[in-house]
Design a protein around this motif. Structure first.
Motif, PDB file in Angstrom:
ATOM      1  N   ASP A   1      53.151  43.546  38.420  1.00  0.00           N
ATOM      2  CA  ASP A   1      51.805  43.612  38.996  1.00  0.00           C
ATOM      3  C   ASP A   1      51.919  43.508  40.518  1.00  0.00           C
ATOM      4  O   ASP A   1      51.817  42.438  41.089  1.00  0.00           O
ATOM      5  N   TRP A   2      52.183  44.645  41.136  1.00  0.00           N
ATOM      6  CA  TRP A   2      52.411  44.633  42.582  1.00  0.00           C
ATOM      7  C   TRP A   2      51.148  44.283  43.336  1.00  0.00           C
ATOM      8  O   TRP A   2      51.201  43.745  44.443  1.00  0.00           O
ATOM      9  N   HIS A   3      50.008  44.591  42.727  1.00  0.00           N
ATOM     10  CA  HIS A   3      48.757  44.250  43.391  1.00  0.00           C
ATOM     11  C   HIS A   3      48.622  42.740  43.558  1.00  0.00           C
ATOM     12  O   HIS A   3      48.188  42.249  44.597  1.00  0.00           O
ATOM     13  N   GLN A   4      49.027  41.997  42.511  1.00  0.00           N
ATOM     14  CA  GLN A   4      48.981  40.534  42.591  1.00  0.00           C
ATOM     15  C   GLN A   4      49.818  40.026  43.758  1.00  0.00           C
ATOM     16  O   GLN A   4      49.394  39.177  44.528  1.00  0.00           O
ATOM     17  N   LEU A   5      51.022  40.607  43.892  1.00  0.00           N
ATOM     18  CA  LEU A   5      51.912  40.204  44.984  1.00  0.00           C
ATOM     19  C   LEU A   5      51.260  40.498  46.327  1.00  0.00           C
ATOM     20  O   LEU A   5      51.282  39.683  47.252  1.00  0.00           O
ATOM     21  N   TRP A   6      50.636  41.681  46.412  1.00  0.00           N
ATOM     22  CA  TRP A   6      49.980  42.071  47.662  1.00  0.00           C
ATOM     23  C   TRP A   6      48.826  41.116  47.979  1.00  0.00           C
ATOM     24  O   TRP A   6      48.628  40.729  49.129  1.00  0.00           O
ATOM     25  N   VAL A   7      48.085  40.710  46.953  1.00  0.00           N
ATOM     26  CA  VAL A   7      46.976  39.779  47.166  1.00  0.00           C
ATOM     27  C   VAL A   7      47.490  38.477  47.765  1.00  0.00           C
ATOM     28  O   VAL A   7      46.904  37.927  48.701  1.00  0.00           O
ATOM     29  N   ILE A   8      48.631  37.989  47.248  1.00  0.00           N
ATOM     30  CA  ILE A   8      49.177  36.723  47.759  1.00  0.00           C
ATOM     31  C   ILE A   8      49.653  36.910  49.196  1.00  0.00           C
ATOM     32  O   ILE A   8      49.346  36.112  50.083  1.00  0.00           O
ATOM     33  N   ILE A   9      50.414  37.997  49.425  1.00  0.00           N
ATOM     34  CA  ILE A   9      51.004  38.205  50.753  1.00  0.00           C
ATOM     35  C   ILE A   9      49.918  38.432  51.799  1.00  0.00           C
ATOM     36  O   ILE A   9      50.026  37.969  52.931  1.00  0.00           O
ATOM     37  N   SER A  10      48.850  39.141  51.423  1.00  0.00           N
ATOM     38  CA  SER A  10      47.848  39.524  52.424  1.00  0.00           C
ATOM     39  C   SER A  10      46.744  38.482  52.570  1.00  0.00           C
ATOM     40  O   SER A  10      45.829  38.689  53.352  1.00  0.00           O
ATOM     41  N   THR A  11      46.819  37.372  51.814  1.00  0.00           N
ATOM     42  CA  THR A  11      45.851  36.302  52.044  1.00  0.00           C
ATOM     43  C   THR A  11      46.006  35.822  53.483  1.00  0.00           C
ATOM     44  O   THR A  11      47.108  35.464  53.891  1.00  0.00           O
ATOM     45  N   PRO A  12      44.902  35.828  54.261  1.00  0.00           N
ATOM     46  CA  PRO A  12      45.065  35.544  55.698  1.00  0.00           C
ATOM     47  C   PRO A  12      45.808  34.250  55.990  1.00  0.00           C
ATOM     48  O   PRO A  12      46.659  34.216  56.872  1.00  0.00           O
ATOM     49  N   ASP A  13      45.538  33.182  55.227  1.00  0.00           N
ATOM     50  CA  ASP A  13      46.197  31.917  55.523  1.00  0.00           C
ATOM     51  C   ASP A  13      47.673  31.910  55.133  1.00  0.00           C
ATOM     52  O   ASP A  13      48.398  30.978  55.460  1.00  0.00           O
TER      53      ASP A  13
END
Lengths: 329, 294
Positions: free
Chosen positions: A4-16
Motif C-alpha cells: 500500500d504505497w499510498h499509506q507510506l506516502w500519507v505517513i511521509i507527507s504528513t507535515p509534522d
C-alpha cells in the motif's frame, strides 16, 4: 495488506513528519561528511607518524596552507559575510517551506475523542517508542534523565586527549562508535520506528502495510520467568509459613536478579574487551580514575540494555526480565 | 566663505543679509551636497557608529569590537575556522532560528489568547483573516522543527570534532541543557493551538509524569509518599488533573516567557564560554599518539 504505497506516502507527507524525513537524508550526509573529514586527517596523521622529520615541520592540517598567509583573518568581513549568507539561505529554505506546506491543525481539542494513533511530536517519538518496552517511569523519567546526565558526563569520562578540535576516526574510535550507536542506531532508529512503523493503537505496521484502526493484537508477551517455569515451588519449603502464599512473587523477584547480573557482567566484559584492544586505548584506559571508569561502565551498560531489551521483546516476545511488586524491567 | 568680498566682521543689516541670501544658499547647498557624498563622515553617522570605516586593519577590528551585536565575535579568527566544512555553521544557524522564532512568536502573541474559548478560534482567525497570518504560523512551526534538527546536528558536529574536550567540557554541558530547553520549548508550543494533535501529544507526554518515582501517583514509591492525581508532579505541570484551561495557560507562560528567558541566560553563558575557552575549537593542528600528554 502490503504494497500500500499510498499509506507510506500519507505517513511521509504528513507535515509534522517532514523533519524526520529530512533527517533521513541529513544525518547520513553529515555522517559521511564527518567521516570524509576524519579519514582525510587520519591519512595525514599516518603520514606524519611514519615520518618524524615531516611531523616537525608540517602545518598539520589538511587545508590549503601557505606560510606567507596570515594565520588569522578579520571577522569583518571574512566570517560575517558567511554568517549573513547562512542566514539568507536558512531564511529562503524556511520561506519556501512555509509557503508550500501548512502547519497542521486538527479539530478542536476533545478529551472524549481519542486520536488514533496518539503520537508525541517526532523528536519525542523515541521516548514514546520506549514506552512499548519499558514501564512508564523508566521510559518517561529514568531514560531521559540518564540521557541528559550521560551526555553531560561525556567530556569527563573521555580521557583521550587526542582529537581535540579536529576530526579523526583512528584516534577516537571508541568515542565515535559510542556516539554513532547511541545517537543514530538507538535514538534516531527509535524515532523512525515511532514515526514510520507505528500505526493505530501504536501497533507495528511494516512500511506499505495499510493502517487498520480495527486491528486487534493478541498479547503473547511473557516474562522470562514464565518461559522458564519459575513458580516458587522450590522456595516455598524454606520460607516462613506466613510468606508461603507469596512464594511465586518472591521467587520471581529473587530469580530476576540472576539474568540482570548475567547481562551486566557480560556487557562489562564486552566493554572491557573493547577497551583493551589497541595499545593506545589500553594506555587511556589505565589512566582513567575509578569514578571515570565506573561512570563509563554504568552508562554504557545501561545504553546497551535498550537494544538488548528491544531485541528480546521483538524477537523472543519477552515482556519482563525481572519482575518485582515495586518495579519491573 | 560667504563673507569673502568683505573680509571683515562688520555687523550686517537685515537688508544686506537678504541681498546676499541667494549667494549664501548656493554656496551652502554645494557644501551640503559635498558632505552627503561621504555619508560616513557626517556627524549623524559618527554618532551612531563611533568609528571611521576606512580600509585599515584597526578600523576593521573596531567595527567588530565596538558593536554591541558583533562583539560576540573576536576581531580576528583562525583562517580555517571560517570554513563551513569544519563547523557546518550549525551553532549560528540554531541561534538565528531562535531569533526568527522570537520574532514570529511575538507577532503571533498579538493574535492569541491562551483560553479554552479563544485559543482554537484565534488559530482559525490567524489562518484565514490575519494578513500573512498563515505564513507567520507556518514559519513559526517549521522554524521550531528546523531548530530541533539544527541543535541535534550541531551536537553531532561538536562530538565528531572532539570539541567537548578540555577546556570546553562545561560548555558542552551548557549545550546539552540548551538542547533540552529547545525540546521543551517546542513541546510546550505544541499544545497552544488547542487542537486534537497538541491535546493528545501533551496528554501522552504528561501521563508519563504520573509514573515519576517518588513524585508521581503511579510511580514507584509515589503512593507511599502520599501522591494522588491531585497533588503529584503531573498536577503541577498541568495545573490540574486533566489537560484543560490551566494546562493551556501554563504551557503558554512556559512557552512564551519562562523557557525563553531561561534559554537566553544559558545562551549567554554558552556564547560567552565559547570566547572564554579560546574561541571555537579548531580546526586545530592534528596531534600524534606519541605526543599525547598523560
Amino acid at each position: 495488506m502490503f504494497g500500500d504505497w499510498h499509506q507510506l506516502w500519507v505517513i511521509i507527507s504528513t507535515p509534522d513528519n517532514i523533519p524526520i524525513v529530512a533527517m533521513l537524508g541529513l544525518v547520513p550526509f553529515f555522517t559521511w561528511f564527518a567521516f570524509h573529514n576524519m579519514l582525510a586527517n587520519d591519512r595525514l596523521i599516518a603520514q606524519l607518524e611514519a615520518d618524524p622529520q615531516l611531523a616537525r615541520t608540517h602545518h598539520r592540517t589538511t587545508y590549503p596552507y601557505n606560510s606567507r598567509w596570515e594565520r588569522e583573518l578579520h571577522t569583518n568581513p571574512f566570517l560575517m559575510r558567511k554568517e549573513l549568507l547562512a542566514a539568507i539561505i536558512i531564511t529562503i529554505i524556511l520561506m519556501v517551506w512555509a509557503l508550500t506546506l501548512n502547519a497542521p491543525l486538527e479539530e478542536p481539542a476533545n478529551a472524549s475523542v481519542t486520536m488514533n494513533p496518539a503520537k508525541a511530536p517526532w523528536y519525542f517519538l523515541g521516548l514514546q517508542e520506549m514506552l512499548e518496552y519499558f514501564d512508564p517511569w523508566i521510559a518517561g523519567v529514568l531514560v531521559p534523565t540518564l540521557i541528559i546526565i550521560g551526555l553531560m558526563a561525556i567530556p569527563y569520562i573521555d580521557a583521550n586527549p587526542l582529537g581535540n578540535g579536529y576530526y579523526t576516526y583512528h584516534q577516537r574510535r571508541h568515542a565515535v562508535w559510542t556516539f554513532l550507536i547511541g545517537f543514530e542506531a538507538i535514538w534516531l532508529v527509535l524515532v523512525c520506528i515511532g514515526t514510520f512503523i507505528r500505526g493505530p493503537g501504536f501497533m507495528w505496521y511494516w512500511p506499505t502495510q495499510t493502517w487498520d484502526p480495527d486491528r486487534v493484537e493478541f498479547n503473547v508477551n511473557r516474562n522470562l520467568d514464565q518461559i522458564l517455569g519459575i513458580n516458587g515451588s522450590w522456595i516455598s519449603h524454606i520460607l516462613p509459613t506466613a510468606w508461603r502464599p507469596e512464594a511465586a512473587i518472591i521467587a520471581r523477584a529473587l530469580w530476576g536478579i540472576i539474568p540482570m547480573v548475567v547481562y551486566g557482567v557480560l556487557a562489562a566484559l564486552f566493554i572491557h574487551w573493547i577497551c583493551k584492544r589497541s595499545a593506545y586505548s589500553r594506555k587511556i584506559y589505565s589512566k582513567m580514575s575509578i569514578i571515570q571508569t565506573v561512570t563509563m561502565y554504568i552508562f554504557l551498560i545501561t545504553m546497551l540494555f535498550v537494544p538488548v531489551t528491544i531485541f528480546l521483546r521483538l524477537v523472543f516476545r519477552i515482556k519482563y526480565i525481572w519482575e518485582t511488586p515495586w518495579f519491573s524491567i | 566663505m560667504a563673507d569673502q568680498k568683505d573680509g571683515n566682521d562688520r555687523k550686517t543689516t537685515v537688508l544686506e543679509d537678504l541681498k546676499g541670501l541667494k549667494e549664501v544658499v548656493k554656496v551652502k547647498t554645494q557644501e551640503q551636497v559635498e558632505e552627503l557624498k561621504k555619508p560616513q563622515e557626517t556627524q549623524l553617522y559618527r554618532s551612531i557608529f563611533r568609528i571611521k570605516h576606512d580600509e585599515e586593519p584597526r578600523n576593521r577590528a573596531l567595527s567588530t569590537l565596538n558593536n554591541l551585536f558583533f562583539h560576540i565575535h573576536p576581531a580576528k579568527v583562525n583562517r580555517d575556522a571560517t570554513r563551513y566544512g569544519y563547523t557546518w555553521g550549525l551553532g549560528g544557524i540554531t541561534f538565528y532560528l531562535f531569533i526568527v522564532l522570537v520574532f514570529t512568536g511575538v507577532m503571533l502573541m498579538f493574535y492569541y489568547h491562551p483560553t479554552k474559548v479563544q485559543a482554537f478560534r484565534d488559530i482559525l482567525y490567524l489562518e484565514n483573516d490575519v494578513p500573512f497570518g498563515r505564513l507567520l504560523r507556518n514559519m513559526h512551526r517549521w522554524a521550531a522543527h528546523l531548530m530541533v534538527m539544527a541543535v541535534w546536528l550541531h551536537m553531532f558536529r561538536v562530538f565528531m570534532s572532539g570539541s567537548y574536550k578540555r577546556p570546553r567540557e562545561f560548555n558542552w554541558c551548557v549545550g546539552v541543557l540548551l538542547m533540552v530547553l529547545t525540546l521543551l520549548l517546542s513541546f510546550t508550543g505544541y499544545l497552544l493551538p488547542d487542537d486534537q494533535l497538541g491535546f493528545w501529544a501533551v496528554t501522552v507526554g504528561t501521563n508519563m509524569a504520573r509514573a515519576t518515582p517518588l513524585l508521581g501517583h503511579q510511580g514507584p514509591f509515589g503512593p507511599q509518599l502520599g501522591m494522588t492525581p491531585y497533588n503529584d508532579v503531573r498536577f503541577a505541570l498541568l495545573g490540574g488533573s486533566i489537560v484543560d484551561a490551566n494546562a493551556l495557560l501554563r504551557a503558554y507562560i512556559w512557552h512564551c516567557i519562562a523557557i525563553p528567558l531561561i534559554a537566553s541566560v544559558f545562551m549567554g553563558v554558552h556564547f560567552w564560554r565559547v570566547r572564554k575557552d579560546g574561541g571555537i575549537s579548531g580546526p586545530s593542528p592534528v596531534m600524534l599518539e606519541s605526543e599525547a600528554k598523560n
